[in-house]
Design a protein around this motif. Structure first.
Motif, PDB file in Angstrom:
ATOM      1  N   TYR A 259       0.835  -1.199   0.000  1.00 34.51           N
ATOM      2  CA  TYR A 259       0.000   0.000   0.000  1.00 34.51           C
ATOM      3  C   TYR A 259       0.875   1.256   0.000  1.00 34.51           C
ATOM      4  O   TYR A 259       0.613   2.202  -0.731  1.00 34.51           O
ATOM      5  CB  TYR A 259      -0.928  -0.010   1.219  1.00 34.51           C
ATOM      6  CG  TYR A 259      -1.868   1.160   1.261  1.00 34.51           C
ATOM      7  CD1 TYR A 259      -3.006   1.177   0.463  1.00 34.51           C
ATOM      8  CD2 TYR A 259      -1.628   2.254   2.082  1.00 34.51           C
ATOM      9  CE1 TYR A 259      -3.879   2.245   0.480  1.00 34.51           C
ATOM     10  CE2 TYR A 259      -2.492   3.330   2.109  1.00 34.51           C
ATOM     11  CZ  TYR A 259      -3.611   3.328   1.313  1.00 34.51           C
ATOM     12  OH  TYR A 259      -4.464   4.394   1.326  1.00 34.51           O
ATOM     13  N   ALA A 260       1.928   1.248   0.797  1.00 37.01           N
ATOM     14  CA  ALA A 260       2.819   2.412   0.860  1.00 37.01           C
ATOM     15  C   ALA A 260       3.503   2.645  -0.479  1.00 37.01           C
ATOM     16  O   ALA A 260       3.584   3.779  -0.963  1.00 37.01           O
ATOM     17  CB  ALA A 260       3.856   2.222   1.966  1.00 37.01           C
ATOM     18  N   PHE A 261       3.999   1.571  -1.110  1.00 37.48           N
ATOM     19  CA  PHE A 261       4.655   1.725  -2.405  1.00 37.48           C
ATOM     20  C   PHE A 261       3.668   2.163  -3.479  1.00 37.48           C
ATOM     21  O   PHE A 261       3.992   2.971  -4.338  1.00 37.48           O
ATOM     22  CB  PHE A 261       5.326   0.419  -2.841  1.00 37.48           C
ATOM     23  CG  PHE A 261       6.707   0.245  -2.310  1.00 37.48           C
ATOM     24  CD1 PHE A 261       7.746   1.034  -2.767  1.00 37.48           C
ATOM     25  CD2 PHE A 261       6.972  -0.703  -1.346  1.00 37.48           C
ATOM     26  CE1 PHE A 261       9.028   0.880  -2.276  1.00 37.48           C
ATOM     27  CE2 PHE A 261       8.253  -0.873  -0.847  1.00 37.48           C
ATOM     28  CZ  PHE A 261       9.285  -0.074  -1.315  1.00 37.48           C
ATOM     29  N   ALA A 262       2.457   1.635  -3.433  1.00 40.15           N
ATOM     30  CA  ALA A 262       1.473   1.938  -4.463  1.00 40.15           C
ATOM     31  C   ALA A 262       0.910   3.347  -4.339  1.00 40.15           C
ATOM     32  O   ALA A 262       0.488   3.937  -5.325  1.00 40.15           O
ATOM     33  CB  ALA A 262       0.335   0.923  -4.417  1.00 40.15           C
ATOM     34  N   THR A 263       0.874   3.893  -3.134  1.00 39.30           N
ATOM     35  CA  THR A 263       0.232   5.190  -2.937  1.00 39.30           C
ATOM     36  C   THR A 263       1.204   6.331  -2.648  1.00 39.30           C
ATOM     37  O   THR A 263       0.772   7.468  -2.540  1.00 39.30           O
ATOM     38  CB  THR A 263      -0.774   5.110  -1.775  1.00 39.30           C
ATOM     39  OG1 THR A 263      -0.083   4.711  -0.586  1.00 39.30           O
ATOM     40  CG2 THR A 263      -1.890   4.128  -2.091  1.00 39.30           C
TER      41      THR A 263
ATOM     42  N   ALA B 112       7.116  12.074  -1.514  1.00 32.55           N
ATOM     43  CA  ALA B 112       7.586  11.046  -0.578  1.00 32.55           C
ATOM     44  C   ALA B 112       8.800  10.309  -1.137  1.00 32.55           C
ATOM     45  O   ALA B 112       9.771  10.064  -0.417  1.00 32.55           O
ATOM     46  CB  ALA B 112       6.460  10.065  -0.270  1.00 32.55           C
ATOM     47  N   TRP B 113       8.758   9.977  -2.420  1.00 37.51           N
ATOM     48  CA  TRP B 113       9.899   9.312  -3.044  1.00 37.51           C
ATOM     49  C   TRP B 113      11.118  10.222  -3.078  1.00 37.51           C
ATOM     50  O   TRP B 113      12.247   9.787  -2.815  1.00 37.51           O
ATOM     51  CB  TRP B 113       9.537   8.861  -4.458  1.00 37.51           C
ATOM     52  CG  TRP B 113       8.806   7.570  -4.479  1.00 37.51           C
ATOM     53  CD1 TRP B 113       7.464   7.387  -4.644  1.00 37.51           C
ATOM     54  CD2 TRP B 113       9.358   6.278  -4.275  1.00 37.51           C
ATOM     55  NE1 TRP B 113       7.155   6.059  -4.571  1.00 37.51           N
ATOM     56  CE2 TRP B 113       8.296   5.343  -4.345  1.00 37.51           C
ATOM     57  CE3 TRP B 113      10.639   5.802  -4.038  1.00 37.51           C
ATOM     58  CZ2 TRP B 113       8.488   3.984  -4.209  1.00 37.51           C
ATOM     59  CZ3 TRP B 113      10.827   4.439  -3.892  1.00 37.51           C
ATOM     60  CH2 TRP B 113       9.762   3.553  -3.978  1.00 37.51           C
ATOM     61  N   THR B 114      10.905  11.479  -3.416  1.00 38.24           N
ATOM     62  CA  THR B 114      12.017  12.418  -3.494  1.00 38.24           C
ATOM     63  C   THR B 114      12.675  12.606  -2.138  1.00 38.24           C
ATOM     64  O   THR B 114      13.903  12.594  -2.026  1.00 38.24           O
ATOM     65  CB  THR B 114      11.527  13.776  -4.045  1.00 38.24           C
ATOM     66  OG1 THR B 114      10.909  13.557  -5.318  1.00 38.24           O
ATOM     67  CG2 THR B 114      12.670  14.748  -4.199  1.00 38.24           C
ATOM     68  N   VAL B 115      11.878  12.768  -1.106  1.00 41.88           N
ATOM     69  CA  VAL B 115      12.429  12.943   0.243  1.00 41.88           C
ATOM     70  C   VAL B 115      13.191  11.698   0.674  1.00 41.88           C
ATOM     71  O   VAL B 115      14.306  11.790   1.208  1.00 41.88           O
ATOM     72  CB  VAL B 115      11.303  13.289   1.245  1.00 41.88           C
ATOM     73  CG1 VAL B 115      11.776  13.194   2.675  1.00 41.88           C
ATOM     74  CG2 VAL B 115      10.758  14.682   0.958  1.00 41.88           C
TER      75      VAL B 115
ATOM     76  N   THR C 154      12.462  13.805  10.483  1.00 42.04           N
ATOM     77  CA  THR C 154      11.477  13.029   9.741  1.00 42.04           C
ATOM     78  C   THR C 154      10.491  12.311  10.655  1.00 42.04           C
ATOM     79  O   THR C 154       9.280  12.384  10.436  1.00 42.04           O
ATOM     80  CB  THR C 154      12.183  12.003   8.832  1.00 42.04           C
ATOM     81  OG1 THR C 154      13.070  12.707   7.968  1.00 42.04           O
ATOM     82  CG2 THR C 154      11.193  11.232   8.000  1.00 42.04           C
ATOM     83  N   VAL C 155      10.990  11.636  11.648  1.00 39.97           N
ATOM     84  CA  VAL C 155      10.132  10.858  12.536  1.00 39.97           C
ATOM     85  C   VAL C 155       9.546  11.720  13.642  1.00 39.97           C
ATOM     86  O   VAL C 155       8.545  11.370  14.242  1.00 39.97           O
ATOM     87  CB  VAL C 155      10.919   9.654  13.111  1.00 39.97           C
ATOM     88  CG1 VAL C 155      10.067   8.804  14.026  1.00 39.97           C
ATOM     89  CG2 VAL C 155      11.484   8.808  11.992  1.00 39.97           C
ATOM     90  N   ARG C 156      10.185  12.855  13.895  1.00 40.90           N
ATOM     91  CA  ARG C 156       9.754  13.772  14.967  1.00 40.90           C
ATOM     92  C   ARG C 156       9.873  13.113  16.349  1.00 40.90           C
ATOM     93  O   ARG C 156       9.040  13.313  17.223  1.00 40.90           O
ATOM     94  CB  ARG C 156       8.331  14.263  14.760  1.00 40.90           C
ATOM     95  CG  ARG C 156       8.076  14.867  13.403  1.00 40.90           C
ATOM     96  CD  ARG C 156       8.220  16.361  13.451  1.00 40.90           C
ATOM     97  NE  ARG C 156       7.729  16.949  12.225  1.00 40.90           N
ATOM     98  CZ  ARG C 156       8.535  17.525  11.338  1.00 40.90           C
ATOM     99  NH1 ARG C 156       9.802  17.589  11.550  1.00 40.90           N
ATOM    100  NH2 ARG C 156       8.026  18.049  10.248  1.00 40.90           N
ATOM    101  N   ALA C 157      10.929  12.334  16.540  1.00 37.71           N
ATOM    102  CA  ALA C 157      11.182  11.701  17.836  1.00 37.71           C
ATOM    103  C   ALA C 157      11.733  12.736  18.805  1.00 37.71           C
ATOM    104  O   ALA C 157      12.231  13.795  18.407  1.00 37.71           O
ATOM    105  CB  ALA C 157      12.167  10.552  17.670  1.00 37.71           C
ATOM    106  N   SER C 158      11.685  12.421  20.074  1.00 41.23           N
ATOM    107  CA  SER C 158      12.195  13.340  21.099  1.00 41.23           C
ATOM    108  C   SER C 158      13.718  13.418  21.019  1.00 41.23           C
ATOM    109  O   SER C 158      14.385  12.524  20.484  1.00 41.23           O
ATOM    110  CB  SER C 158      11.783  12.844  22.491  1.00 41.23           C
ATOM    111  OG  SER C 158      12.473  11.653  22.806  1.00 41.23           O
ATOM    112  N   TRP C 159      14.258  14.497  21.589  1.00 37.45           N
ATOM    113  CA  TRP C 159      15.701  14.660  21.636  1.00 37.45           C
ATOM    114  C   TRP C 159      16.336  13.526  22.427  1.00 37.45           C
ATOM    115  O   TRP C 159      17.387  13.000  22.045  1.00 37.45           O
ATOM    116  CB  TRP C 159      16.091  16.002  22.253  1.00 37.45           C
ATOM    117  CG  TRP C 159      16.084  17.114  21.263  1.00 37.45           C
ATOM    118  CD1 TRP C 159      15.163  18.119  21.168  1.00 37.45           C
ATOM    119  CD2 TRP C 159      17.019  17.328  20.201  1.00 37.45           C
ATOM    120  NE1 TRP C 159      15.470  18.933  20.113  1.00 37.45           N
ATOM    121  CE2 TRP C 159      16.623  18.482  19.508  1.00 37.45           C
ATOM    122  CE3 TRP C 159      18.150  16.659  19.772  1.00 37.45           C
ATOM    123  CZ2 TRP C 159      17.313  18.975  18.418  1.00 37.45           C
ATOM    124  CZ3 TRP C 159      18.852  17.158  18.681  1.00 37.45           C
ATOM    125  CH2 TRP C 159      18.423  18.300  18.018  1.00 37.45           C
TER     126      TRP C 159
END
Length: 173
Positions: A92-96, A101-104, A136-141
């Motif tokens: 689903y991720a590859f198809a949509t 998203a690919w460029t990033v 990208t993931v917005r994880a904590s420091w």
């Protein structure tokens, strides 16, 4: 009758094929490049690249077999339509995934390998880890820095202490 959106999701997963062929080429090149090194220096890279090349070739064979088996009567190359992310999240991720998203994603990969070449593995791995997790993931420091420290320590311990193998130093070292 199928709708246009269903028809577009039934297309051959070209991204999977392109990624697999790129991995085959990358692993084959890396394996070939390691032939110029001494046996001791090339032992670990050869093991990793030979294993990666074998897996990538196996995946390519599976993709081509699936395409060949499904290309006869059905006309949709044997690929089942994907209705939502619960059916198969990866497909689903590859198809949509859109162009952005690919460029990033490809930019992150290119930046990692460029930094690896310029800065070396001990600087790039922790720096990339913190950057990717924060931006990208917005994880904590706390998580990002802890993860980066663990990555750096594990890489140093494995390559310097355990295996005593050469590793990418970067242009400046």
């Amino acid at each position: 009758m199928t709708s246009d959106s269903e028809r577009s999701l039934r297309k051959w997963p070209m991204a999977d094929l392109v990624a697999t062929v790129a991995l085959v080429a990358l692993f084959a090149w890396a394996l070939w490049a390691s032939t110029e090194w001494s046996l001791r220096a090339a032992l670990f890279p050869r093991m990793v690249t030979a294993f990666g090349l074998a897996l990538a070739l196996f995946h390519l064979i599976l993709l081509l077999a699936r395409w060949r088996a499904g290309s006869g009567a059905t006309g949709d190359h044997g690929v089942a339509p994907i209705s939502d992310a619960e059916d198969d999240p990866l497909d689903y991720a590859f198809a949509t995934a859109g162009r952005r998203a690919w460029t990033v994603s490809l930019a992150w990969i290119a930046a990692f390998f460029l930094a690896l070449y310029v800065l070396g593995v001990y600087v790039t791995a922790p720096l990339f880890t913190v950057s990717y997790l924060r931006l990208t993931v917005r994880a904590s420091w706390r998580l990002s820095v802890t993860y980066a420290v663990v990555v750096g320590v594990v890489l140093y311990a494995v390559f310097e202490w355990l295996l005593t193998l050469p590793k990418p130093e970067g242009l400046f070292l």
